[in-house]
Design a protein around this motif. Structure first.
Motif, short mmCIF file in Angstrom:
data_model
loop_
_atom_site.label_atom_id
_atom_site.label_comp_id
_atom_site.label_asym_id
_atom_site.label_seq_id
_atom_site.Cartn_x
_atom_site.Cartn_y
_atom_site.Cartn_z
N GLU A 1 5.47 26.64 8.09
CA GLU A 1 5.11 26.25 9.57
C GLU A 1 4.18 25.05 9.71
O GLU A 1 3.30 24.95 10.02
N GLY B 1 4.20 27.18 15.48
CA GLY B 1 5.28 27.70 16.28
C GLY B 1 6.89 27.09 15.79
O GLY B 1 7.82 27.46 16.19
N ALA C 1 3.29 43.40 10.36
CA ALA C 1 4.11 42.44 11.21
C ALA C 1 5.44 41.89 10.45
O ALA C 1 6.58 42.15 10.92
N ASP D 1 -3.86 36.71 13.27
CA ASP D 1 -2.70 36.75 14.26
C ASP D 1 -1.59 35.60 14.02
O ASP D 1 -0.30 35.75 14.11
N ARG E 1 2.09 36.14 12.45
CA ARG E 1 3.26 35.60 13.37
C ARG E 1 4.13 34.81 12.35
O ARG E 1 5.31 34.94 12.17
N LYS F 1 5.74 37.43 9.95
CA LYS F 1 6.92 37.92 10.53
C LYS F 1 8.29 37.17 10.84
O LYS F 1 9.40 37.49 10.45
N ALA F 2 8.16 35.73 10.96
CA ALA F 2 9.20 34.97 11.09
C ALA F 2 9.97 34.72 9.82
O ALA F 2 10.93 34.64 9.78
#
Length: 496
Positions: free
Chosen positions: A67, A71, A221, A142, A146, A149-150
């Motif tokens: 990442e 995002g 997650a 968090d 994320r 989880k991705a």
């Protein structure tokens, strides 16, 4: 009922859909930290793993490389890793280097590292340690969840062959302090019941709860996207070691119950076992859960003991790539790979290893297996003394090892003994080689060079083993040899 009490690795692997070809027991190595960062280094590491006979490799997946911008995800290295492992018929375990690695925050992406206000740190005392992200930082938690989880969403989509068997969430978490002295950490401490406890381990329980909750959020997650076995690992330290010498808060022995309570989405907790604590830590981490050792020294005796005696479902030497030219490690790995089909069949087993800093040079282990007792005598002066005993029938056993000899008591003798190499009978042993049916000498495999006589004639090596009569001769002990494999049958002798 919690998964820790009932989980078995094989059941978990079966549940994820890769039953037929997934190894029941995982034997391999953990890549060095940066060796999964480019296709070239992935290929080099997996080539060595395949040559050693590993069936599984643990490979890091870095948050900063997956990442790079918030995002925006890049899973090209993960995709390459899967294809490279498939090409070499290797299974994988992934190591998520997210918020923490070895108690420090060196693997989050730059947009996390640079924003110390949003992703605040836990101050540390040792000057040589980088302040790591606080486990009370919800923004970091968090963001990590994320990203994880991705990753798991992508993995479920692309890993159609179910090559990835398990995932480690973070790596050796903890803070190099008694506890987290950030503003949020201090507030949490004041509001906790631990702050009024007289227990000297209260700071460890407090930090264990904090890290377990954080890691569990990340794991939950990931499991929501793809429910495969997940675990966390611990940097172990002696109980009397001062705070600041190890990351406090990870799933160490003293706080295992805290982690079990607050991280229910983890399937087991793993020890990274180095040094002389192998036997004690195997016992501690096998109680009520799967024993899975993601990191240990690249020494074959540790594999033999963990697999044979402790019932480990996975054992991995850390940074195995550095040992490409260590003849003892590389040759022993080939012998272990020969034994893996038998080990994976679930036969009753026992194992032994001499830990030089703790065990007597000529230590004797008494190992009961079936109707027989094996008295294993480690030989003083041997560089290595280790092995495994697998019971394949009532009076039949396959033994692999070196640096020791075994007797069976006065009423039990060897009926037959075969040395096995590459799955075939290399020699049928008798006479001096079995002490005339009284003992099994783990003479091991010798690697002898051909001899060139003064006249230039080359005398080829016979590549044979040593007689039991040489077991106390220093010259025999000093020769380079690794574990041999022996198939024996035993019989009882009636006494008058």
């Amino acid at each position: 009922m919690k998964r820790f009490a009932l989980i078995s690795l094989f059941v978990a692997l079966s549940a994820c859909g890769r039953v037929a070809d997934a190894p029941a027991v995982l034997f391999g190595g953990e890549m060095h930290n940066s060796n999964a960062s480019t296709p070239a280094s992935i290929d080099a590491s997996l080539d060595m793993a395949a040559a050693l006979g590993f069936n599984t490799v643990l490979a890091p997946v870095s948050w900063e490389l997956t990442e790079p911008s918030e995002g925006v995800y890049d899973f090209s290295l993960v995709d390459y890793l899967l294809k490279a492992a498939e090409k070499r018929e290797l299974s994988l375990g992934l190591l998520w280097f997210g918020t923490w690695k070895n108690g420090e925050s060196s693997y989050p992406p730059l947009w996390v590292k640079a924003d110390t206000a949003k992703y605040f740190r836990a101050p540390v005392i040792p000057a040589d340690k980088t302040p790591s992200i606080s486990p009370f930082c919800e923004a970091a938690r968090d963001a990590d969840a994320r990203a994880f989880k991705a990753l798991m969403t992508h993995l479920k989509k692309v890993d159609t062959g179910r090559r990835v068997l398990c995932v480690q969430v973070e790596n050796e978490v903890g803070v190099f302090n008694e506890r987290d002295y950030s503003e949020a950490g201090e507030k949490a401490w004041r509001e906790s019941t631990w702050s009024t406890s007289d227990d000297p381990l209260a700071p460890q329980y407090f930090m264990a709860e904090a890290y377990a909750r954080y890691v569990d959020t990340v794991a939950a997650a990931g499991k929501e996207a793809y429910d495969i076995p997940m675990f966390a690992n611990a940097w172990l330290a002696d109980p009397d070691k001062a705070y600041g010498k190890y990351p406090n808060g990870g799933p160490r022995v003293a706080v295992l119950d805290v982690w079990r309570e607050h991280a229910p989405h983890l399937d087991w907790l793993s020890p990274d076992i180095y040094g002389s604590s192998l036997k004690e830590m195997c016992a501690a981490y096998s109680r009520g859960q799967t024993l899975f050792i993601p990191e240990t020294n690249c020494k074959a005796g540790r594999y033999w003991y963990a697999l044979g005696e402790a019932g480990a479902k996975g054992v991995f030497g850390f940074g195995y790539e550095e040992f490409y030219d260590d003849p003892y490690f590389t040759a022993e790995c080939r012998v272990i790979s020969e034994m893996m089909p038998l080990i994976s069949e679930g036969h009753p087993m026992r194992g032994f290893v001499r830990i030089d800093s703790k065990d007597a040079p000529n230590a004797v282990d008494t190992l009961a297996l079936g109707n027989h007792t094996f008295y294993v005598h480690c030989i003083e002066g041997e560089k290595n003394a280790h092995g495994i005993i697998v019971r394949t029938a009532e009076d039949e056993f396959t033994v692999a090892g070196v640096g020791a000899w075994i007797d069976f008591g006065p009423t039990t003798k060897i009926a037959s003994c075969e040395e096995i190499r590459d799955g075939k009978v290399w020699q049928v042993l008798n006479g001096d080689e079995t002490g005339h049916h009284n003992m099994l000498y783990l003479r091991g495999r010798l690697f002898l060079p051909d001899y060139e006589a003064p006249d230039g004639t080359v005398i080829p090596s016979a590549f044979y083993g040593l007689s039991y009569q040489r077991r106390f001769r220093p010259a025999a002990q000093e020769r380079f040899k690794v574990s041999g494999i022996y198939r024996i049958k035993l019989f009882g002798v009636k006494q008058k």
